[in-house]
Design a protein around this motif. Sequence first.
Motif, PDB file in Angstrom:
ATOM      1  N   PHE A   1      -5.726  13.750  -1.013  1.00 52.40           N
ATOM      2  CA  PHE A   1      -5.042  12.703  -0.252  1.00 52.40           C
ATOM      3  C   PHE A   1      -6.008  11.672   0.339  1.00 52.40           C
ATOM      4  O   PHE A   1      -5.611  10.843   1.152  1.00 52.40           O
ATOM      5  CB  PHE A   1      -4.207  13.325   0.874  1.00 52.40           C
ATOM      6  CG  PHE A   1      -3.004  14.099   0.398  1.00 52.40           C
ATOM      7  CD1 PHE A   1      -2.026  13.498  -0.384  1.00 52.40           C
ATOM      8  CD2 PHE A   1      -2.844  15.429   0.743  1.00 52.40           C
ATOM      9  CE1 PHE A   1      -0.906  14.207  -0.813  1.00 52.40           C
ATOM     10  CE2 PHE A   1      -1.718  16.149   0.325  1.00 52.40           C
ATOM     11  CZ  PHE A   1      -0.756  15.533  -0.448  1.00 52.40           C
ATOM     12  N   GLU A   2      -7.276  11.707  -0.055  1.00 48.98           N
ATOM     13  CA  GLU A   2      -8.276  10.775   0.465  1.00 48.98           C
ATOM     14  C   GLU A   2      -7.830   9.329   0.219  1.00 48.98           C
ATOM     15  O   GLU A   2      -7.502   8.951  -0.897  1.00 48.98           O
ATOM     16  CB  GLU A   2      -9.626  11.015  -0.221  1.00 48.98           C
ATOM     17  CG  GLU A   2     -10.763  10.232   0.353  1.00 48.98           C
ATOM     18  CD  GLU A   2     -11.111  10.639   1.777  1.00 48.98           C
ATOM     19  OE1 GLU A   2     -11.457   9.732   2.565  1.00 48.98           O
ATOM     20  OE2 GLU A   2     -11.038  11.844   2.104  1.00 48.98           O
ATOM     21  N   GLY A   3      -7.783   8.544   1.295  1.00 47.84           N
ATOM     22  CA  GLY A   3      -7.386   7.139   1.198  1.00 47.84           C
ATOM     23  C   GLY A   3      -5.891   6.898   1.290  1.00 47.84           C
ATOM     24  O   GLY A   3      -5.446   5.750   1.274  1.00 47.84           O
ATOM     25  N   TYR A   4      -5.102   7.947   1.390  1.00 44.35           N
ATOM     26  CA  TYR A   4      -3.648   7.828   1.481  1.00 44.35           C
ATOM     27  C   TYR A   4      -3.210   8.120   2.912  1.00 44.35           C
ATOM     28  O   TYR A   4      -3.606   9.141   3.483  1.00 44.35           O
ATOM     29  CB  TYR A   4      -2.944   8.815   0.531  1.00 44.35           C
ATOM     30  CG  TYR A   4      -3.144   8.472  -0.924  1.00 44.35           C
ATOM     31  CD1 TYR A   4      -2.231   7.672  -1.602  1.00 44.35           C
ATOM     32  CD2 TYR A   4      -4.247   8.942  -1.617  1.00 44.35           C
ATOM     33  CE1 TYR A   4      -2.410   7.355  -2.932  1.00 44.35           C
ATOM     34  CE2 TYR A   4      -4.442   8.631  -2.959  1.00 44.35           C
ATOM     35  CZ  TYR A   4      -3.521   7.834  -3.599  1.00 44.35           C
ATOM     36  OH  TYR A   4      -3.705   7.513  -4.922  1.00 44.35           O
ATOM     37  N   ASN A   5      -2.397   7.243   3.468  1.00 44.22           N
ATOM     38  CA  ASN A   5      -1.854   7.446   4.801  1.00 44.22           C
ATOM     39  C   ASN A   5      -0.435   7.979   4.633  1.00 44.22           C
ATOM     40  O   ASN A   5       0.506   7.206   4.469  1.00 44.22           O
ATOM     41  CB  ASN A   5      -1.867   6.133   5.588  1.00 44.22           C
ATOM     42  CG  ASN A   5      -1.406   6.304   7.010  1.00 44.22           C
ATOM     43  OD1 ASN A   5      -1.344   7.428   7.526  1.00 44.22           O
ATOM     44  ND2 ASN A   5      -1.072   5.211   7.651  1.00 44.22           N
TER      45      ASN A   5
END
Length: 189
Positions: free
Chosen positions: A127-131
Amino acid sequence: ANILLPTTFIDKYNPNLKQDKKRIDKNFILLFVGYAFFANIEGLKWFIENVLPELENCKLQIIGNGMNKIFTSTENIEVHGYVEDLSQYYYQCDAVILPIFSGGGMKTKTAEALMYGCPIIGTQEAFEGYNLNFDLIGGLANSKTEMINSINRLKNNISIKEKAQIYARDIFKQSFSFERTITDLQQIM
């Protein structure tokens, strides 16, 4: 920089092809998409050894170039190498799993799963970079117990799964669609 652009896709989703109620297989279908890259292999081996044996009525589908040389199909694992069209697998699955423990940057497989309206259960790295709201999308799961609990939560509650599907599509359209990127670029011109 004037703007930071996330991973984006042209929206190929067709709601008429989603096959939740038409499927014959009664197993809860978990999908992993990714080529035979060390981080994908590492995460899948961990999942197959630690999580899959603890799940009932679940089948894991692995799709990706070279994955058929690493993993073998069994009673509850279906392995495919390269496929021309991933959409049929996204439409048929109940959830996408992303047990990724190493790598860098945004994972395109995460945005692709959002585009197809799939619930996602993944690690922090996936989920890196996903809000995202992890409870709504499916689950943030960095351990065996978290992964099992998140999968069972979706499997045992159709309402939670359906809400995750809607949330995934909404987030994709709001943040990761090509159309959204065009709008963002037009605002800075």
